[in-house]
Design a protein around this motif. Structure first.
Motif, PDB file in Angstrom:
ATOM      1  N   GLU A  67       0.816  -1.214   0.000  1.00 35.89           N
ATOM      2  CA  GLU A  67       0.000   0.000   0.000  1.00 35.89           C
ATOM      3  C   GLU A  67       0.850   1.264   0.000  1.00 35.89           C
ATOM      4  OE1 GLU A  67      -3.536   2.149   2.681  1.00 35.89           O
ATOM      5  OE2 GLU A  67      -2.688   0.193   3.261  1.00 35.89           O
ATOM      6  N   ASP A  68       1.909   1.257   0.780  1.00 39.99           N
ATOM      7  CA  ASP A  68       2.782   2.434   0.827  1.00 39.99           C
ATOM      8  C   ASP A  68       3.537   2.628  -0.479  1.00 39.99           C
ATOM      9  OD1 ASP A  68       2.226   3.465   3.382  1.00 39.99           O
ATOM     10  OD2 ASP A  68       3.485   1.945   4.317  1.00 39.99           O
ATOM     11  N   ILE A  69       3.923   1.528  -1.126  1.00 44.32           N
ATOM     12  CA  ILE A  69       4.590   1.631  -2.426  1.00 44.32           C
ATOM     13  C   ILE A  69       3.621   2.168  -3.470  1.00 44.32           C
ATOM     14  CG2 ILE A  69       5.611   0.304  -4.317  1.00 44.32           C
ATOM     15  CD1 ILE A  69       7.490   0.840  -1.952  1.00 44.32           C
ATOM     16  N   ASP A  70       2.361   1.742  -3.391  1.00 44.50           N
ATOM     17  CA  ASP A  70       1.337   2.239  -4.310  1.00 44.50           C
ATOM     18  C   ASP A  70       1.224   3.759  -4.189  1.00 44.50           C
ATOM     19  OD1 ASP A  70      -0.465   1.752  -6.315  1.00 44.50           O
ATOM     20  OD2 ASP A  70      -2.115   1.204  -4.988  1.00 44.50           O
ATOM     21  N   LYS A  71       1.207   4.260  -2.967  1.00 43.77           N
ATOM     22  CA  LYS A  71       1.102   5.700  -2.749  1.00 43.77           C
ATOM     23  C   LYS A  71       2.394   6.414  -3.141  1.00 43.77           C
ATOM     24  CE  LYS A  71      -2.301   5.117   0.938  1.00 43.77           C
ATOM     25  NZ  LYS A  71      -2.572   5.190   2.390  1.00 43.77           N
ATOM     26  N   PHE A  72       3.529   5.755  -2.927  1.00 43.60           N
ATOM     27  CA  PHE A  72       4.814   6.330  -3.324  1.00 43.60           C
ATOM     28  C   PHE A  72       4.884   6.485  -4.839  1.00 43.60           C
ATOM     29  CE2 PHE A  72       9.152   5.303  -4.860  1.00 43.60           C
ATOM     30  CZ  PHE A  72       9.792   6.465  -4.457  1.00 43.60           C
ATOM     31  N   LEU A  73       4.425   5.470  -5.573  1.00 47.16           N
ATOM     32  CA  LEU A  73       4.441   5.534  -7.039  1.00 47.16           C
ATOM     33  C   LEU A  73       3.547   6.667  -7.539  1.00 47.16           C
ATOM     34  CD1 LEU A  73       4.342   1.734  -8.009  1.00 47.16           C
ATOM     35  CD2 LEU A  73       6.312   3.282  -8.039  1.00 47.16           C
ATOM     36  N   ALA A  74       2.405   6.849  -6.886  1.00 44.18           N
ATOM     37  CA  ALA A  74       1.514   7.944  -7.270  1.00 44.18           C
ATOM     38  C   ALA A  74       2.200   9.293  -7.035  1.00 44.18           C
ATOM     39  CB  ALA A  74       0.214   7.865  -6.472  1.00 44.18           C
ATOM     40  N   TYR A  75       2.955   9.392  -5.939  1.00 46.59           N
ATOM     41  CA  TYR A  75       3.696  10.621  -5.637  1.00 46.59           C
ATOM     42  C   TYR A  75       4.777  10.876  -6.675  1.00 46.59           C
ATOM     43  CZ  TYR A  75       6.863  13.763  -3.116  1.00 46.59           C
ATOM     44  OH  TYR A  75       7.679  14.802  -2.763  1.00 46.59           O
ATOM     45  N   VAL A  76       5.506   9.828  -7.061  1.00 50.49           N
ATOM     46  CA  VAL A  76       6.519   9.958  -8.111  1.00 50.49           C
ATOM     47  C   VAL A  76       5.871  10.434  -9.406  1.00 50.49           C
ATOM     48  CG1 VAL A  76       8.197   8.717  -9.544  1.00 50.49           C
ATOM     49  CG2 VAL A  76       8.042   8.217  -7.099  1.00 50.49           C
ATOM     50  N   ASP A  77       4.636  10.022  -9.637  1.00 49.39           N
ATOM     51  CA  ASP A  77       3.918  10.382 -10.859  1.00 49.39           C
ATOM     52  C   ASP A  77       3.337  11.790 -10.810  1.00 49.39           C
ATOM     53  OD1 ASP A  77       3.275   9.322 -13.465  1.00 49.39           O
ATOM     54  OD2 ASP A  77       1.166   9.282 -12.851  1.00 49.39           O
ATOM     55  N   GLY A  78       3.577  12.487  -9.704  1.00 54.12           N
ATOM     56  CA  GLY A  78       3.153  13.882  -9.626  1.00 54.12           C
ATOM     57  C   GLY A  78       1.927  14.146  -8.784  1.00 54.12           C
ATOM     58  N   LYS A  79       1.379  13.113  -8.141  1.00 54.23           N
ATOM     59  CA  LYS A  79       0.188  13.298  -7.329  1.00 54.23           C
ATOM     60  C   LYS A  79       0.567  13.664  -5.901  1.00 54.23           C
ATOM     61  CE  LYS A  79      -2.486  10.143 -10.197  1.00 54.23           C
ATOM     62  NZ  LYS A  79      -1.386   9.971 -11.171  1.00 54.23           N
ATOM     63  N   ALA A  80      -0.412  14.075  -5.113  1.00 53.15           N
ATOM     64  CA  ALA A  80      -0.164  14.500  -3.735  1.00 53.15           C
ATOM     65  C   ALA A  80       0.336  13.328  -2.902  1.00 53.15           C
ATOM     66  CB  ALA A  80      -1.453  15.067  -3.134  1.00 53.15           C
ATOM     67  N   ALA A  81       1.173  13.652  -1.913  1.00 52.51           N
ATOM     68  CA  ALA A  81       1.721  12.623  -1.037  1.00 52.51           C
ATOM     69  C   ALA A  81       0.649  12.167  -0.053  1.00 52.51           C
ATOM     70  CB  ALA A  81       2.934  13.159  -0.289  1.00 52.51           C
ATOM     71  N   GLU A  82       0.380  10.856  -0.043  1.00 57.71           N
ATOM     72  CA  GLU A  82      -0.588  10.282   0.884  1.00 57.71           C
ATOM     73  C   GLU A  82       0.067   9.154   1.664  1.00 57.71           C
ATOM     74  OE1 GLU A  82      -4.056   9.062  -1.186  1.00 57.71           O
ATOM     75  OE2 GLU A  82      -4.626  11.083  -1.832  1.00 57.71           O
ATOM     76  N   GLY A  83      -0.350   8.982   2.926  1.00 62.94           N
ATOM     77  CA  GLY A  83       0.236   7.944   3.758  1.00 62.94           C
ATOM     78  C   GLY A  83       1.502   8.456   4.426  1.00 62.94           C
ATOM     79  N   GLN A  84       1.784   7.950   5.632  1.00 62.79           N
ATOM     80  CA  GLN A  84       2.897   8.448   6.422  1.00 62.79           C
ATOM     81  C   GLN A  84       4.236   8.299   5.713  1.00 62.79           C
ATOM     82  OE1 GLN A  84       2.499  10.087   9.505  1.00 62.79           O
ATOM     83  NE2 GLN A  84       4.557  10.692   8.846  1.00 62.79           N
ATOM     84  N   PHE A  85       4.469   7.134   5.074  1.00 62.15           N
ATOM     85  CA  PHE A  85       5.750   6.889   4.414  1.00 62.15           C
ATOM     86  C   PHE A  85       6.000   7.904   3.304  1.00 62.15           C
ATOM     87  CE2 PHE A  85       7.969   4.537   0.892  1.00 62.15           C
ATOM     88  CZ  PHE A  85       9.238   4.650   1.434  1.00 62.15           C
ATOM     89  N   THR A  86       5.025   8.079   2.425  1.00 65.88           N
ATOM     90  CA  THR A  86       5.192   9.012   1.311  1.00 65.88           C
ATOM     91  C   THR A  86       5.256  10.450   1.797  1.00 65.88           C
ATOM     92  OG1 THR A  86       4.020   7.495  -0.160  1.00 65.88           O
ATOM     93  CG2 THR A  86       4.248   9.757  -0.905  1.00 65.88           C
ATOM     94  N   GLN A  87       4.500  10.763   2.831  1.00 61.87           N
ATOM     95  CA  GLN A  87       4.555  12.114   3.381  1.00 61.87           C
ATOM     96  C   GLN A  87       5.919  12.411   3.993  1.00 61.87           C
ATOM     97  OE1 GLN A  87       1.205  12.272   6.030  1.00 61.87           O
ATOM     98  NE2 GLN A  87      -0.279  12.580   4.373  1.00 61.87           N
ATOM     99  N   ASP A  88       6.553  11.395   4.580  1.00 63.16           N
ATOM    100  CA  ASP A  88       7.906  11.574   5.106  1.00 63.16           C
ATOM    101  C   ASP A  88       8.901  11.858   3.979  1.00 63.16           C
ATOM    102  OD1 ASP A  88       7.018  11.183   7.662  1.00 63.16           O
ATOM    103  OD2 ASP A  88       7.709   9.108   7.815  1.00 63.16           O
ATOM    104  N   ILE A  89       8.720  11.166   2.855  1.00 63.14           N
ATOM    105  CA  ILE A  89       9.588  11.409   1.695  1.00 63.14           C
ATOM    106  C   ILE A  89       9.345  12.816   1.148  1.00 63.14           C
ATOM    107  CG2 ILE A  89       9.978  10.775  -0.722  1.00 63.14           C
ATOM    108  CD1 ILE A  89       9.699   7.882   0.064  1.00 63.14           C
ATOM    109  N   ALA A  90       8.068  13.203   1.062  1.00 65.97           N
ATOM    110  CA  ALA A  90       7.731  14.540   0.570  1.00 65.97           C
ATOM    111  C   ALA A  90       8.312  15.615   1.482  1.00 65.97           C
ATOM    112  CB  ALA A  90       6.217  14.686   0.464  1.00 65.97           C
TER     113      ALA A  90
END
Length: 272
Positions: A170-193
């Motif tokens: 699930e976190d990788i799914d959200k990370f990939l969406a973030y890489v694709d230009g979408k808003a950061a969702e989920g704690q892991f992706t938000q930490d990267i953002a």
């Protein structure tokens, strides 16, 4: 003429910023754990842009992110934004794998000591058009017997930020969406953002990027000018390959930066 991105325009999909973010050992460790579904007790400090040379006379490779786990497993992660339809990406993973193995053996080890290794490409396009999967994992399998693996412990993984088919963490799914230009969702992706934003405010990192891009542009232009004599096309080919590998740009953008004429482009494309 292609334009080098301004510092303010950089995102996690740009090699330079991805490398800098992954210099944070905590984020790097979490990314690898979630990508591979494993627990990593210890991770050597990320070696970003690790260069591996086969020999003084052979072309080496520059890796975006090269790390080793506590058991010696090697993980190479590359950000890929240059969409190619000629099937070059699978062969690139093959070359990277070979160079990684040569680097290990170059330390005086016997081939039996080679550790498990992963070459992972995060792609902002589908590397296998029309398959539309979020993730593709490849190992060497026997054609004659289903389920029989070669056991060479090499794995190649392609992640597709635009994929819609298949299940991933699930976190990788959200990370990939973030890489694709979408808003950061989920704690892991938000930490990267948050790390991205921290780095974007870091003046020394901004200056480092600007200096690197200016030097790179000047080197490629000089390389093109020097190549006008004998071996001109060979020089252009080498410069285009290096520029694409170092920046993740498309071939056309590399051509623009190098001021390659339309006539030369036809010749160079046939040799890439």
């Amino acid at each position: 003429m292609g334009r080098i991105k301004d510092w303010e325009e950089l995102t996690i999909s740009d090699n330079f910023l991805f490398q800098k973010v992954m210099q944070n050992p905590r984020l790097c460790k979490r990314l690898i754990e979630k990508l591979l579904g494993i627990k990593v007790k210890q991770l050597t400090y990320p070696a970003t842009e690790k260069t591996i040379e086969a020999s003084p006379t052979q072309k080496g490779i520059r890796l975006d992110l090269y790390v080793e786990t506590e058991d010696g497993t090697i993980v190479d992660i590359e950000m890929q934004t240059a969409d190619k339809s000629l099937g070059w990406l699978p062969k690139r993973t093959r070359y990277y794998q070979a160079m990684i193995d040569l680097n290990v053996l170059g330390k005086g080890k016997d081939y039996i000591e080679l550790k498990k290794s992963f070459v992972i490409f995060i792609c902002t396009f589908d590397p296998f058009p029309e398959s539309n999967r979020k993730m593709y994992t490849f190992t060497n399998l026997c054609h004659e017997q289903d389920g029989l693996e070669l056991g060479d412990e090499t794995v190649k993984i392609f992640l597709n930020t635009k994929g819609t088919i298949g299940e991933v963490d699930e976190d990788i799914d959200k990370f990939l969406a973030y890489v694709d230009g979408k808003a950061a969702e989920g704690q892991f992706t938000q930490d990267i953002a948050a790390e991205v934003e921290r780095l974007k405010q870091h003046n020394e990192t901004r200056v480092e990027y600007m200096t690197l891009m200016m030097e790179l542009k000047e080197q490629r232009r000089e390389g093109y000018d020097e190549g006008r004599t004998d071996g001109r096309v060979d020089n252009i080919v080498d410069n285009v390959r290096a520029l694409v590998a170092e920046t993740g740009w498309s071939t056309d953008r590399a051509f623009d930066v190098l001021h390659v004429s339309p006539e030369d482009r036809v010749v160079v494309v046939a040799r890439l």
